[in-house]
Design a protein around this motif. Structure first.
Motif, PDB file in Angstrom:
ATOM      1  N   GLN A  66      22.619  -6.064 -42.752  1.00 23.53           N
ATOM      2  CA  GLN A  66      22.929  -7.389 -42.208  1.00 23.53           C
ATOM      3  C   GLN A  66      22.130  -8.502 -42.875  1.00 23.53           C
ATOM      4  OE1 GLN A  66      21.460  -4.713 -40.717  1.00 23.53           O
ATOM      5  NE2 GLN A  66      20.713  -5.277 -38.671  1.00 23.53           N
ATOM      6  N   TYR A  67      21.135  -8.140 -43.682  1.00 25.22           N
ATOM      7  CA  TYR A  67      20.339  -9.139 -44.398  1.00 25.22           C
ATOM      8  C   TYR A  67      20.805  -9.330 -45.845  1.00 25.22           C
ATOM      9  CZ  TYR A  67      17.467  -7.847 -40.397  1.00 25.22           C
ATOM     10  OH  TYR A  67      17.039  -7.561 -39.126  1.00 25.22           O
ATOM     11  N   GLY A  68      21.838  -8.581 -46.230  1.00 29.73           N
ATOM     12  CA  GLY A  68      22.354  -8.688 -47.591  1.00 29.73           C
ATOM     13  C   GLY A  68      21.618  -7.834 -48.604  1.00 29.73           C
ATOM     14  N   ASP A  69      20.694  -6.992 -48.131  1.00 25.79           N
ATOM     15  CA  ASP A  69      19.932  -6.119 -49.031  1.00 25.79           C
ATOM     16  C   ASP A  69      20.675  -4.814 -49.278  1.00 25.79           C
ATOM     17  OD1 ASP A  69      17.961  -8.005 -49.112  1.00 25.79           O
ATOM     18  OD2 ASP A  69      16.596  -6.962 -47.733  1.00 25.79           O
ATOM     19  N   THR A  70      20.326  -4.154 -50.361  1.00 23.13           N
ATOM     20  CA  THR A  70      20.874  -2.842 -50.694  1.00 23.13           C
ATOM     21  C   THR A  70      19.859  -1.783 -50.311  1.00 23.13           C
ATOM     22  OG1 THR A  70      22.173  -3.712 -52.536  1.00 23.13           O
ATOM     23  CG2 THR A  70      21.696  -1.355 -52.556  1.00 23.13           C
ATOM     24  N   ASN A  71      20.268  -0.851 -49.459  1.00 21.91           N
ATOM     25  CA  ASN A  71      19.385   0.230 -49.030  1.00 21.91           C
ATOM     26  C   ASN A  71      19.902   1.561 -49.562  1.00 21.91           C
ATOM     27  OD1 ASN A  71      17.657  -1.436 -47.366  1.00 21.91           O
ATOM     28  ND2 ASN A  71      19.345  -1.549 -45.912  1.00 21.91           N
ATOM     29  N   VAL A  72      18.998   2.312 -50.177  1.00 27.13           N
ATOM     30  CA  VAL A  72      19.351   3.613 -50.749  1.00 27.13           C
ATOM     31  C   VAL A  72      18.638   4.705 -49.966  1.00 27.13           C
ATOM     32  CG1 VAL A  72      19.427   5.031 -52.825  1.00 27.13           C
ATOM     33  CG2 VAL A  72      19.527   2.527 -53.029  1.00 27.13           C
ATOM     34  N   LEU A  73      19.410   5.611 -49.394  1.00 26.80           N
ATOM     35  CA  LEU A  73      18.854   6.761 -48.684  1.00 26.80           C
ATOM     36  C   LEU A  73      18.428   7.807 -49.707  1.00 26.80           C
ATOM     37  CD1 LEU A  73      18.354   8.443 -46.085  1.00 26.80           C
ATOM     38  CD2 LEU A  73      20.744   9.177 -46.247  1.00 26.80           C
ATOM     39  N   LEU A  74      17.141   8.121 -49.742  1.00 28.17           N
ATOM     40  CA  LEU A  74      16.595   9.094 -50.681  1.00 28.17           C
ATOM     41  C   LEU A  74      16.223  10.361 -49.923  1.00 28.17           C
ATOM     42  CD1 LEU A  74      14.190   6.685 -52.631  1.00 28.17           C
ATOM     43  CD2 LEU A  74      16.526   7.323 -53.240  1.00 28.17           C
ATOM     44  N   PHE A 150      23.324   6.819 -51.289  1.00 31.63           N
ATOM     45  CA  PHE A 150      22.448   7.960 -51.053  1.00 31.63           C
ATOM     46  C   PHE A 150      22.127   8.624 -52.384  1.00 31.63           C
ATOM     47  CE2 PHE A 150      26.535  10.158 -51.195  1.00 31.63           C
ATOM     48  CZ  PHE A 150      26.236  11.332 -51.866  1.00 31.63           C
ATOM     49  N   ALA A 151      21.013   9.306 -52.416  1.00 30.85           N
ATOM     50  CA  ALA A 151      20.636  10.110 -53.583  1.00 30.85           C
ATOM     51  C   ALA A 151      19.867  11.319 -53.076  1.00 30.85           C
ATOM     52  CB  ALA A 151      19.784   9.304 -54.560  1.00 30.85           C
ATOM     53  N   ILE A 152      20.408  12.516 -53.324  1.00 31.21           N
ATOM     54  CA  ILE A 152      19.758  13.766 -52.930  1.00 31.21           C
ATOM     55  C   ILE A 152      19.186  14.393 -54.194  1.00 31.21           C
ATOM     56  CG2 ILE A 152      20.044  15.992 -51.782  1.00 31.21           C
ATOM     57  CD1 ILE A 152      22.701  14.810 -50.629  1.00 31.21           C
ATOM     58  N   ALA A 153      17.887  14.507 -54.248  1.00 32.79           N
ATOM     59  CA  ALA A 153      17.232  14.971 -55.469  1.00 32.79           C
ATOM     60  C   ALA A 153      16.614  16.343 -55.289  1.00 32.79           C
ATOM     61  CB  ALA A 153      16.152  13.976 -55.900  1.00 32.79           C
ATOM     62  N   TYR A 248      20.095  16.814 -61.684  1.00 29.96           N
ATOM     63  CA  TYR A 248      19.354  17.255 -60.503  1.00 29.96           C
ATOM     64  C   TYR A 248      19.651  16.407 -59.273  1.00 29.96           C
ATOM     65  CZ  TYR A 248      16.429  19.851 -63.829  1.00 29.96           C
ATOM     66  OH  TYR A 248      15.979  20.701 -64.810  1.00 29.96           O
ATOM     67  N   VAL A 249      20.490  15.381 -59.411  1.00 23.63           N
ATOM     68  CA  VAL A 249      20.691  14.433 -58.316  1.00 23.63           C
ATOM     69  C   VAL A 249      22.161  14.350 -57.920  1.00 23.63           C
ATOM     70  CG1 VAL A 249      20.492  12.012 -57.614  1.00 23.63           C
ATOM     71  CG2 VAL A 249      18.693  13.045 -59.009  1.00 23.63           C
ATOM     72  N   ASN A 250      22.401  14.385 -56.620  1.00 23.51           N
ATOM     73  CA  ASN A 250      23.733  14.143 -56.073  1.00 23.51           C
ATOM     74  C   ASN A 250      23.705  12.740 -55.463  1.00 23.51           C
ATOM     75  OD1 ASN A 250      26.123  14.061 -54.489  1.00 23.51           O
ATOM     76  ND2 ASN A 250      26.080  16.277 -54.247  1.00 23.51           N
ATOM     77  N   THR A 251      24.514  11.830 -55.977  1.00 28.62           N
ATOM     78  CA  THR A 251      24.470  10.450 -55.508  1.00 28.62           C
ATOM     79  C   THR A 251      25.851   9.805 -55.593  1.00 28.62           C
ATOM     80  OG1 THR A 251      23.418   8.279 -55.838  1.00 28.62           O
ATOM     81  CG2 THR A 251      23.824   9.615 -57.809  1.00 28.62           C
TER      82      THR A 251
END
Length: 313
Positions: A66-74, A150-153, A248-251
């Motif tokens: 809601q603030y216009g930021d980009t959030n990445v789930l790691l 998201f990024a699963i490492a 090594y990453v699923n994203t």
């Protein structure tokens, strides 16, 4: 007449300059792609064939907050092909595009919260129950924050990335002796750690403060890596580093998304990376729950407010 001839030559010169400019751009893009593929092939030779995490296709209905930021789930995992693994590490990278800044929130895996459709459980079980999408819904329901990517490492990707980016190791101050269950031995003091040693450092939790110390070390390591990687020299290496990590990453992030954010992460102008841990101080108890064991029973409202204050300040 001389002025007319000069103007004519000037006009004819522009197409040549434009052509040279386009050729330089093409050469740069080609070199970046070559470096990226070289990094991918380098990791594929070392990849554990039993690790299928990067091949799993996930649904993820993310969006900007809601603030216009980009959030990445790691999410960190060492499942080695096990389908029902829990997330060993849960972080959110907050990226503000206008400022080019990053913040980092770590959510402790034993946080006892409502998981949509499953009741109250440790938050790390959301990944086993429904992949990154259920983890996204869980974080949204409890903390009212949206996640776009998201990024699963796999942890071995972390090792390969460190060894490629830091041939001489990452400089970090190891605060105590560490050896139990990390497949390496670390002595205290300021030193340079290779990929295997860094992985041991961020995973160690067999001391009096357990997971709390581990989360603190993970945030300390991210800051050290970011600070030591910053600069123009690193940006030129970015395509290969992304290539090394990719197997090594699923994203759900495109390479272009990663490059776009990566240029700011490795910029000298980025500033310090602020960090938050959930649960915050004085916002939880540590009961034992039948079927769950020891948990962190958190004050959800207090932690939600702390997270939003952290993002917006």
């Amino acid at each position: 007449m001389r002025a007319d001839k000069y103007q004519g030559k000037k006009k004819r010169r522009w197409p040549a300059i434009l052509l040279i400019f386009l050729l330089l751009i093409g050469a740069g893009v080609g070199y970046a792609y070559f470096q990226f593929k070289q990094g991918v092939n380098q990791s594929l030779k070392k990849l554990n064939k039993d690790n299928k995490e990067a091949d799993v296709v996930y649904t993820f209905k993310g969006q900007k907050d809601q603030y216009g930021d980009t959030n990445v789930l790691l999410l960190g995992s060492d499942a080695r092909g096990k389908e029902k693994s829990r997330a060993d590490t849960i972080m959110i990278a907050h990226y503000n595009e206008d400022k080019g800044t990053f913040k980092l929130t770590s959510i402790m895996r034993d946080s006892y919260v409502e998981i949509p459709g499953h009741g109250k459980h440790k938050i790390n079980s959301a990944f086993a129950r429904g992949g990154p999408e259920l983890m996204r819904k869980t974080i949204k329901q409890n903390f009212d924050i949206d996640l776009q990517y998201f990024a699963i490492a796999d942890f071995q990707g972390f090792v390969q990335l460190i060894d490629e980016a830091f041939p001489n190791g990452v400089e970090i101050d190891v605060e105590k002796k560490m050896s139990k269950n990390i497949n390496t031995k670390l002595e205290p003091g300021l030193q340079r750690l290779n990929g295997k040693q860094m992985l041991g450092y961020v995973r160690f939790r067999h001391d009096a403060i357990g997971d709390f110390g581990r989360v603190e070390r993970q945030q300390k390591a991210v800051k050290a890596i970011g600070n030591q990687l910053s600069g123009l020299q690193t940006i030129t290496k970015l395509p290969k580093l992304i290539g090394v990590l990719t197997p090594y990453v699923n994203t759900n992030m495109n390479t272009s998304d990663i490059l776009f954010m990566g240029k700011d992460f490795f910029s000298d102008k980025r500033g310090n990376i602020a960090a938050l841990r959930i649960p915050v101080e004085n916002s939880f108890t540590e009961p034992r729950i039948q079927g769950e064991g020891a948990v962190l029973d958190i004050d959800v409202e207090k932690n939600k407010q702390a997270l939003h204050q952290f993002i917006t300040k």
